[in-house]
Design an enzyme around this catalytic site. Sequence first.
Site, PDB file in Angstrom:
ATOM      1  N   PHE A 198       0.827  -1.210   0.000  1.00  0.00           N
ATOM      2  CA  PHE A 198       0.000   0.000   0.000  1.00  0.00           C
ATOM      3  C   PHE A 198       0.857   1.254   0.000  1.00  0.00           C
ATOM      4  O   PHE A 198       2.070   1.194   0.139  1.00  0.00           O
ATOM      5  CB  PHE A 198      -0.986  -0.015   1.176  1.00  0.00           C
ATOM      6  CG  PHE A 198      -0.351   0.094   2.542  1.00  0.00           C
ATOM      7  CD1 PHE A 198       0.193  -1.014   3.175  1.00  0.00           C
ATOM      8  CD2 PHE A 198      -0.309   1.313   3.205  1.00  0.00           C
ATOM      9  CE1 PHE A 198       0.777  -0.915   4.436  1.00  0.00           C
ATOM     10  CE2 PHE A 198       0.269   1.417   4.472  1.00  0.00           C
ATOM     11  CZ  PHE A 198       0.801   0.302   5.082  1.00  0.00           C
ATOM     12  N   ALA A 236       9.542  -2.195   1.295  1.00  0.00           N
ATOM     13  CA  ALA A 236       8.190  -2.222   0.701  1.00  0.00           C
ATOM     14  C   ALA A 236       7.169  -1.957   1.796  1.00  0.00           C
ATOM     15  O   ALA A 236       7.360  -2.384   2.932  1.00  0.00           O
ATOM     16  CB  ALA A 236       7.939  -3.580   0.065  1.00  0.00           C
ATOM     17  N   LYS A 237       6.092  -1.278   1.437  1.00  0.00           N
ATOM     18  CA  LYS A 237       5.016  -1.041   2.414  1.00  0.00           C
ATOM     19  C   LYS A 237       4.062  -2.223   2.350  1.00  0.00           C
ATOM     20  O   LYS A 237       3.007  -2.151   1.711  1.00  0.00           O
ATOM     21  CB  LYS A 237       4.283   0.258   2.054  1.00  0.00           C
ATOM     22  CG  LYS A 237       4.616   1.432   2.945  1.00  0.00           C
ATOM     23  CD  LYS A 237       3.958   2.684   2.470  1.00  0.00           C
ATOM     24  CE  LYS A 237       2.884   3.208   3.413  1.00  0.00           C
ATOM     25  NZ  LYS A 237       3.264   3.397   4.791  1.00  0.00           N
ATOM     26  N   ALA A 238       4.462  -3.324   2.978  1.00  0.00           N
ATOM     27  CA  ALA A 238       3.659  -4.548   2.908  1.00  0.00           C
ATOM     28  C   ALA A 238       2.695  -4.600   4.079  1.00  0.00           C
ATOM     29  O   ALA A 238       3.102  -4.399   5.229  1.00  0.00           O
ATOM     30  CB  ALA A 238       4.588  -5.754   2.936  1.00  0.00           C
ATOM     31  N   TYR A 294       3.065  -4.527   8.895  1.00  0.00           N
ATOM     32  CA  TYR A 294       2.592  -3.525   9.854  1.00  0.00           C
ATOM     33  C   TYR A 294       2.130  -4.140  11.170  1.00  0.00           C
ATOM     34  O   TYR A 294       1.786  -3.422  12.106  1.00  0.00           O
ATOM     35  CB  TYR A 294       1.569  -2.581   9.194  1.00  0.00           C
ATOM     36  CG  TYR A 294       2.339  -1.534   8.397  1.00  0.00           C
ATOM     37  CD1 TYR A 294       2.527  -0.255   8.876  1.00  0.00           C
ATOM     38  CD2 TYR A 294       2.996  -1.888   7.228  1.00  0.00           C
ATOM     39  CE1 TYR A 294       3.310   0.671   8.193  1.00  0.00           C
ATOM     40  CE2 TYR A 294       3.778  -0.980   6.527  1.00  0.00           C
ATOM     41  CZ  TYR A 294       3.928   0.299   7.024  1.00  0.00           C
ATOM     42  OH  TYR A 294       4.721   1.206   6.364  1.00  0.00           O
TER      43      TYR A 294
END
Length: 319
Positions: free
Chosen positions: A33, A154-156, A160
Amino acid sequence: MTTHIFLDGQFIPEAEAKVSVKTHALLYGTSLFEGIRGYWLPDTQQISIFRMREHYERLLANCNIFHLETGYTVDELMARTVELIERNAPSTDTYIRPTIFKSGEVIGPGLDKTETSTTLWNVPLGEYLPLGKGLSVTVSNWRRLSDNTIPPRAKAGGAYMNTALIVTDARKRGFDDAIVLTQDGTVSEGSAMNLFMVRNGVLITPAITEDILEGVTRNTIIELAQKELGLPVQERVVDRTELYVADELFFCGTGAQIAPITSVDGRPVGPINDATHKKGEIGPLSTQLQQLYFEVVKNKRPAYSHWCTLVNVKSAVKA
Ligand code: PMP
């Protein structure tokens, strides 16, 4: 007015944009994202979307790590985002959340046996972290994920859970947020933001090999600090105890913007002996960079207007 969401090629009313409880991304966190800010410009009734291209370039580059294929180019995602903002016509600062996710309903985490969906939506967003009070933070006893686990570059979505532990435990212990270390014990970043430190007039931030997200705001600050304030900038390995001897510290990110830190683990941040900047007070460079940043994101600095995508959201659009 109905709020619209973009999902797999179509704009649909929010109430219809649903996924199954069996969705792969819900079961296994298989999503990438972005978070993009749109700033409301009341004078011109426009939204200034900040560095949208760089956000989508990062997103699509990182799809390659996770074998994700969205089918959209950067320019197509930008055009859909502009259309989203035109349709929803926000008249406040807004936060845009593009997500590319595994949307099939199969058991087993493999990324190769299920389809990929793309969605874009936006919500109002004010301050994510307080900007004016000076944050009290701790060094988390959780560590950042590493490049060979779930790459923080990476914004995985699944990654989170690491951020969730870091920020939740920090708050439960009475802090505003936390700084997190790499597996090797050097400084990585904040729970969901990058970190800068000032030492002896030099702006220092952990290098991109320190298991950080390569932040768009971080890049912005490096450029503004060098070009506008003439500050030397170092991207390097940062030791934990440098935090305790720093002259200034601040978090930065799309959500966080520029959020000054005034204490770390109960130790006030600040120089040893400076009548104009006492320990535990927000530092002068943090304040200057914060002011500059807000001018730039709101398209008040022509030299940086190429970073702002202006979308007209006059009331006529809403009808
Ligand atoms: N690190 C992490 C872990 C984040 O989630 C974010 C927020 N996206 C950042 C750094 C800051 O990145 P950016 O400036 O691109 O928003």
